[in-house]
Design a protein around this motif. Structure first.
Motif, PDB file in Angstrom:
ATOM      1  N   LYS A  45      26.290  35.931  33.707  1.00 51.49           N
ATOM      2  CA  LYS A  45      25.444  34.526  33.928  1.00 51.49           C
ATOM      3  C   LYS A  45      25.262  34.458  35.354  1.00 51.49           C
ATOM      4  O   LYS A  45      26.057  33.852  35.015  1.00 51.49           O
ATOM      5  CB  LYS A  45      24.386  33.428  33.113  1.00 51.49           C
ATOM      6  N   PHE A  46      23.833  33.812  35.797  1.00 48.10           N
ATOM      7  CA  PHE A  46      23.932  32.927  36.917  1.00 48.10           C
ATOM      8  C   PHE A  46      23.001  32.704  37.138  1.00 48.10           C
ATOM      9  O   PHE A  46      21.469  33.356  37.683  1.00 48.10           O
ATOM     10  CB  PHE A  46      24.627  34.005  38.681  1.00 48.10           C
ATOM     11  N   GLY A  47      22.668  30.779  37.561  1.00 49.08           N
ATOM     12  CA  GLY A  47      21.790  30.262  38.159  1.00 49.08           C
ATOM     13  C   GLY A  47      21.446  30.063  39.320  1.00 49.08           C
ATOM     14  O   GLY A  47      22.464  29.502  39.500  1.00 49.08           O
ATOM     15  N   ALA A  48      20.061  30.560  39.296  1.00 47.77           N
ATOM     16  CA  ALA A  48      20.050  29.641  40.671  1.00 47.77           C
ATOM     17  C   ALA A  48      18.793  29.115  41.112  1.00 47.77           C
ATOM     18  O   ALA A  48      17.832  28.708  40.406  1.00 47.77           O
ATOM     19  CB  ALA A  48      19.438  30.613  41.993  1.00 47.77           C
ATOM     20  N   VAL A  76      24.695  41.627  36.315  1.00 47.86           N
ATOM     21  CA  VAL A  76      24.633  39.859  35.875  1.00 47.86           C
ATOM     22  C   VAL A  76      22.765  39.934  35.726  1.00 47.86           C
ATOM     23  O   VAL A  76      22.149  40.805  35.676  1.00 47.86           O
ATOM     24  CB  VAL A  76      24.475  39.981  37.452  1.00 47.86           C
ATOM     25  N   GLN A  77      23.092  38.699  35.085  1.00 46.36           N
ATOM     26  CA  GLN A  77      21.742  37.796  34.507  1.00 46.36           C
ATOM     27  C   GLN A  77      21.449  37.457  35.742  1.00 46.36           C
ATOM     28  O   GLN A  77      21.662  35.940  35.799  1.00 46.36           O
ATOM     29  CB  GLN A  77      21.475  37.634  33.216  1.00 46.36           C
ATOM     30  N   PHE A  78      21.027  37.544  36.506  1.00 45.65           N
ATOM     31  CA  PHE A  78      20.183  36.254  38.066  1.00 45.65           C
ATOM     32  C   PHE A  78      19.226  35.638  37.353  1.00 45.65           C
ATOM     33  O   PHE A  78      17.661  36.169  37.019  1.00 45.65           O
ATOM     34  CB  PHE A  78      20.135  36.991  39.393  1.00 45.65           C
ATOM     35  N   LEU A  79      19.538  34.482  36.898  1.00 42.61           N
ATOM     36  CA  LEU A  79      18.376  33.452  35.962  1.00 42.61           C
ATOM     37  C   LEU A  79      17.769  32.803  37.210  1.00 42.61           C
ATOM     38  O   LEU A  79      18.569  31.495  37.562  1.00 42.61           O
ATOM     39  CB  LEU A  79      18.835  32.531  35.374  1.00 42.61           C
ATOM     40  N   ILE A  80      16.106  32.809  37.900  1.00 41.61           N
ATOM     41  CA  ILE A  80      15.813  32.177  38.311  1.00 41.61           C
ATOM     42  C   ILE A  80      14.931  30.714  38.019  1.00 41.61           C
ATOM     43  O   ILE A  80      14.287  31.108  36.630  1.00 41.61           O
ATOM     44  CB  ILE A  80      14.493  32.425  39.324  1.00 41.61           C
ATOM     45  N   GLY A  81      15.457  29.541  37.745  1.00 41.28           N
ATOM     46  CA  GLY A  81      14.824  28.259  37.240  1.00 41.28           C
ATOM     47  C   GLY A  81      14.319  27.473  37.828  1.00 41.28           C
ATOM     48  O   GLY A  81      13.647  26.505  38.390  1.00 41.28           O
ATOM     49  N   ASP A  82      12.966  28.396  37.482  1.00 40.03           N
ATOM     50  CA  ASP A  82      11.647  28.071  37.585  1.00 40.03           C
ATOM     51  C   ASP A  82      11.127  27.532  37.052  1.00 40.03           C
ATOM     52  O   ASP A  82      10.221  26.414  37.121  1.00 40.03           O
ATOM     53  CB  ASP A  82      10.517  29.158  38.154  1.00 40.03           C
ATOM     54  N   PHE A  83      11.614  27.462  35.263  1.00 39.23           N
ATOM     55  CA  PHE A  83      10.678  26.537  34.857  1.00 39.23           C
ATOM     56  C   PHE A  83      11.497  24.384  34.843  1.00 39.23           C
ATOM     57  O   PHE A  83      10.138  23.961  35.052  1.00 39.23           O
ATOM     58  CB  PHE A  83      11.067  25.974  33.395  1.00 39.23           C
ATOM     59  N   THR A  84      12.445  24.510  35.263  1.00 31.69           N
ATOM     60  CA  THR A  84      12.656  23.143  35.708  1.00 31.69           C
ATOM     61  C   THR A  84      12.214  22.364  37.643  1.00 31.69           C
ATOM     62  O   THR A  84      11.643  21.907  37.549  1.00 31.69           O
ATOM     63  CB  THR A  84      13.986  23.164  36.356  1.00 31.69           C
ATOM     64  N   VAL A 116      20.829  36.325  48.472  1.00 27.81           N
ATOM     65  CA  VAL A 116      22.179  36.824  47.254  1.00 27.81           C
ATOM     66  C   VAL A 116      22.101  37.671  47.176  1.00 27.81           C
ATOM     67  O   VAL A 116      24.107  38.724  47.112  1.00 27.81           O
ATOM     68  CB  VAL A 116      21.272  36.746  45.665  1.00 27.81           C
ATOM     69  N   PHE A 117      21.701  39.013  47.420  1.00 32.12           N
ATOM     70  CA  PHE A 117      21.273  41.055  47.565  1.00 32.12           C
ATOM     71  C   PHE A 117      22.560  41.034  48.128  1.00 32.12           C
ATOM     72  O   PHE A 117      22.921  42.894  48.698  1.00 32.12           O
ATOM     73  CB  PHE A 117      20.964  41.639  47.142  1.00 32.12           C
ATOM     74  N   LYS A 118      23.243  40.512  49.322  1.00 34.02           N
ATOM     75  CA  LYS A 118      23.942  40.887  50.223  1.00 34.02           C
ATOM     76  C   LYS A 118      25.672  40.700  49.588  1.00 34.02           C
ATOM     77  O   LYS A 118      26.228  41.224  50.203  1.00 34.02           O
ATOM     78  CB  LYS A 118      23.813  39.798  51.338  1.00 34.02           C
ATOM     79  N   VAL A 119      25.223  39.797  48.552  1.00 38.09           N
ATOM     80  CA  VAL A 119      27.010  39.951  47.976  1.00 38.09           C
ATOM     81  C   VAL A 119      26.882  40.621  47.114  1.00 38.09           C
ATOM     82  O   VAL A 119      27.073  41.492  46.341  1.00 38.09           O
ATOM     83  CB  VAL A 119      27.424  38.466  47.396  1.00 38.09           C
ATOM     84  N   LEU A 120      25.203  40.476  45.794  1.00 40.83           N
ATOM     85  CA  LEU A 120      25.712  41.598  44.120  1.00 40.83           C
ATOM     86  C   LEU A 120      24.917  42.301  44.727  1.00 40.83           C
ATOM     87  O   LEU A 120      24.456  43.144  45.666  1.00 40.83           O
ATOM     88  CB  LEU A 120      24.213  39.809  43.958  1.00 40.83           C
ATOM     89  N   ASP A 121      25.268  43.091  43.930  1.00 43.62           N
ATOM     90  CA  ASP A 121      24.416  44.785  43.600  1.00 43.62           C
ATOM     91  C   ASP A 121      23.353  44.905  43.416  1.00 43.62           C
ATOM     92  O   ASP A 121      23.412  44.222  42.283  1.00 43.62           O
ATOM     93  CB  ASP A 121      25.650  45.838  43.265  1.00 43.62           C
ATOM     94  N   GLU A 122      22.618  44.727  43.792  1.00 47.46           N
ATOM     95  CA  GLU A 122      21.517  44.755  43.193  1.00 47.46           C
ATOM     96  C   GLU A 122      20.597  45.787  41.942  1.00 47.46           C
ATOM     97  O   GLU A 122      20.463  45.091  41.087  1.00 47.46           O
ATOM     98  CB  GLU A 122      19.933  44.939  44.113  1.00 47.46           C
ATOM     99  N   SER A 123      21.777  47.057  42.151  1.00 48.60           N
ATOM    100  CA  SER A 123      21.328  47.790  40.772  1.00 48.60           C
ATOM    101  C   SER A 123      21.947  47.808  39.673  1.00 48.60           C
ATOM    102  O   SER A 123      22.050  47.788  38.739  1.00 48.60           O
ATOM    103  CB  SER A 123      21.232  49.338  41.299  1.00 48.60           C
ATOM    104  N   LYS A 124      22.939  46.854  39.584  1.00 51.77           N
ATOM    105  CA  LYS A 124      23.667  45.982  38.480  1.00 51.77           C
ATOM    106  C   LYS A 124      23.013  45.085  37.950  1.00 51.77           C
ATOM    107  O   LYS A 124      23.887  43.807  37.480  1.00 51.77           O
ATOM    108  CB  LYS A 124      24.927  45.691  38.772  1.00 51.77           C
ATOM    109  N   THR A 125      21.788  44.163  38.782  1.00 44.59           N
ATOM    110  CA  THR A 125      21.303  43.286  38.559  1.00 44.59           C
ATOM    111  C   THR A 125      20.124  42.897  37.498  1.00 44.59           C
ATOM    112  O   THR A 125      19.133  43.413  37.972  1.00 44.59           O
ATOM    113  CB  THR A 125      21.041  42.183  39.928  1.00 44.59           C
ATOM    114  N   LYS A 126      20.001  42.622  36.619  1.00 49.84           N
ATOM    115  CA  LYS A 126      18.572  41.827  36.032  1.00 49.84           C
ATOM    116  C   LYS A 126      18.225  39.937  36.401  1.00 49.84           C
ATOM    117  O   LYS A 126      18.377  39.510  35.815  1.00 49.84           O
ATOM    118  CB  LYS A 126      18.947  41.874  34.087  1.00 49.84           C
ATOM    119  N   THR A 127      16.795  40.265  37.152  1.00 51.08           N
ATOM    120  CA  THR A 127      16.558  38.884  37.139  1.00 51.08           C
ATOM    121  C   THR A 127      15.443  38.395  36.694  1.00 51.08           C
ATOM    122  O   THR A 127      14.423  39.037  35.962  1.00 51.08           O
ATOM    123  CB  THR A 127      15.953  39.402  39.091  1.00 51.08           C
TER     124      THR A 127
END
Lengths: 409, 409
Positions: A45-48, A76-84, A116-127
């Motif tokens: 998990k990675f929260g942004a 990777v669980q790329f978590l967008i903290g839109d609730f907050t 973020v996807f300049k560093v992370l591998d988008e194919s292995k990321t779930k947003t």
């Protein structure tokens, strides 16, 4: 998604490199072993926060570690903290931080993801967006959530402790943020959560909430240190002007990287690349024994970074350009840089202003001795006027070894 | 619903009588004046926890003050806290307080309301359940609510301060209860909230939240003191066995009221009736000057209470019965009461046990002197065996002035 052939032990060794907190080794090894055996990727998990703007290398330290997980095949669980973010500052007292609209959040999230996807591998990321589950909690769910944590434990968070002692008000809803963030881990069933050292408390809340909500396995918590900036002393930050933005030109990235100290160069290797512990040890040895020149190691580091942010072709081009200007022309790697406003100025005065000469008289004598160059061109006119145009750079040599770069703004 | 003809000033004077906190006089007078002018009743909030069991007079002190508002024509918002009750102890750690089911809450609420309407005027009462609005709050609403209060202010509540200092854990959800209760006042737009002194903090939260949510007028807060029990020292409580239950028989209510001290009798007048300040002053004066005998004042008080809880006819009957037994038979008002288990016992031994006689020999001599009575009947048989049957009461006189009542259980 195929998992790496690296053994759990090898993965662990790599993943531990450069970390500040690693909670904890034993559980992490257990998770890696199970994943290896079952051929099932771990969930990282990675929260942004979608209010964030442009990233610099300092921000990518955590991303780089996450990328290592991906290189081992994990998800990777790329978590967008839109609730907050949608809540903004709920008290309405802070006018400088208004709640973001759903549209603004989406725009920010897209821009953030692009970086973020300049560093992370988008194919292995779930947003994922946490409004999907936090937004659906009822008032009863929320009270149940808040029952899982005590006031005293919440006040142990460094910033809360400090503010409470200083009688600086802490709104109750601020206590809700770590709980919301922790509940994300419950919902996502995360195996690992990553963050900066300042996030340690919040990440641990997630670990504890997973337990409180009856999950048999809790997330491991990994934090990364702050990256030192170009000066090698202060943390990398826009306010210290010691940063490398991930949107810097290949040329700037190359130049800035070549100018870091040898010590900082090794630190960057550790925190910004996927060098293995063994390779890092060998690099240190080779540098010590003289087998490898620091400049060579910096060129490789610079090319790695440019490849990451601009692609391999640009990295090679940047190296070629650097060689052409600096190496072939005999310029040193590090030239002090000065910022100047656009305008016209006499060269003698400029050199004195920059400290290249003690006086205009000294400058005059140097020009007469054919020892002054402007952008690698010998200067013969003592009275030369230089026109500084915004966006341009000049390199001045005065005498054998004194250089200065002028950046015109 | 017609409003009283009492002027705002008269209402205020009456309403202030016996209160502990009255926040504040100026605003309250303003509200009363506006209500008087506009012929619009004030809204008086009274919150009840549907986990509560049988009421005693101590619980009716607040209700009695609320009844005074009703007598002036104002409307009561009788709030059943079913939202909180349904949550129970959300941490699940306290096994002794399980969440109540909706059905249990309803049963409790009905039983509670039945008791409350012995004091309150049902026709001027609106019963509401806070699950109607609290249950509908979203997670965002909840965060917004919690943003209205700071941690430091919440920790100022006496019990929280104490527990925090003692390192006794306070769950975060406990901070939510005062906020929920306060939000009830926001939703109900209450003009006044009433409670015991221990509720002062929570009632003030409601007042502050109304302001935070932009209501131009905030609720006044009135708290009432704890009522002393029959002993005149300890607060009235089942655990001190010094209480008058509102389901006590008319006979018991009469008897218990006749036995309170003269001082406590005046206190009960103040807290349990609607005596006006002027009438109370006159009563004190008349008692002091001997114009009125305390017994007379107690009879009136007893009849007022019995009328309230059992009706006027029962009150008169209780007085008649009391007169028949005590006054006409020359019994004193106060007879020491002893509890005995059912069984058979010799009268001589019983008298010695009760401390009426120093020895069985003394009892024998008294019987021979025709100075012993059992239930107003002269005893002639020294060897009399007394059969104690559960539920019965005996009154024994030994000598001229020594009395004892035996309650068989």
């Amino acid at each position: 998604m195929s998992l790496t052939t690296a053994t759990p032990k090898e993965q662990l060794e790599q993943l531990q490199l450069g970390t500040t907190d690693f909670i904890n080794e034993k559980e992490m090894l257990g998770k890696l072993e199970k994943s290896y055996k079952d051929k099932k990727p771990l969930l990282i998990k990675f929260g942004a926060d979608p209010t964030r703007s442009d990233l610099h290398l300092g921000h990518t330290v955590v991303l780089n570690k996450i990328r290592q997980f991906q290189d081992f095949g994990h998800t990777v669980q790329f978590l967008i903290g839109d609730f907050t973010a949608m809540i903004g500052d709920p008290s309405g007292r802070n006018q400088t931080r208004p709640p973001l609209s759903a549209e603004e959040i989406k725009v920010n999230a897209v821009s953030y993801a692009e970086q973020v996807f300049k560093v992370l591998d988008e194919s292995k990321t779930k947003t994922v967006y946490n409004s999907e589950w936090l937004g659906k909690l009822s008032s009863t769910d929320f009270i149940r959530l808040s029952a899982q944590y005590t006031v005293a434990r919440m006040l142990e968070r460094d910033d809360f402790t400090k503010r409470y002692k200083e009688n600086s008000p802490i709104s109750l809803h601020e206590f809700m943020y770590p709980l919301c963030q922790g509940y994300d881990s419950v919902h996502l069933k995360s195996d690992v959560e990553m963050g900066g050292t300042d996030q340690k408390f919040n990440l641990l809340v997630g670990r504890e909430l997973q337990k409180a909500y009856g999950q048999t396995s809790q997330q491991c918590v990994i934090t990364m240190p702050l990256l030192e900036g170009l000066d090698g002393v202060q943390k990398m930050s826009k306010s210290y002007d010691n940063y490398v933005s991930i949107v810097d030109t290949p040329k700037d990235m190359f130049g800035k990287t070549m100018r870091v100290s040898d010590t900082l160069m090794l630190r960057w290797y550790e925190l910004l690349t996927s060098v293995t512990p063994a390779d890092l040890a060998k690099l240190k040895e080779d540098l010590k024994s003289g087998q490898k020149h620091p400049r060579e190691a910096k060129v490789e580091l610079a090319k790695f970074l440019i490849t990451r942010f601009h692609g391999a072709a640009k990295a090679q081009a940047a190296e070629d350009e650097f060689n052409r200007i600096f190496v072939e022309k005999g310029l040193p790697d590090e030239i002090p840089t000065f910022h100047k406003a656009a305008g016209e100025i006499g060269l003698l005065q400029l050199m004195t202003d920059l400290g290249l000469t003690a006086s205009n008289g000294e400058g005059k004598r140097l020009i007469q001795g054919r020892a002054v160059e402007l952008n690698q061109q010998k200067v013969e006119n003592e009275q030369l006027k230089v026109t500084l145009k915004a966006g341009e750079e000049l390199i001045i040599r005065a005498g054998k070894k004194k250089y200065a770069k002028v950046v015109v703004s």
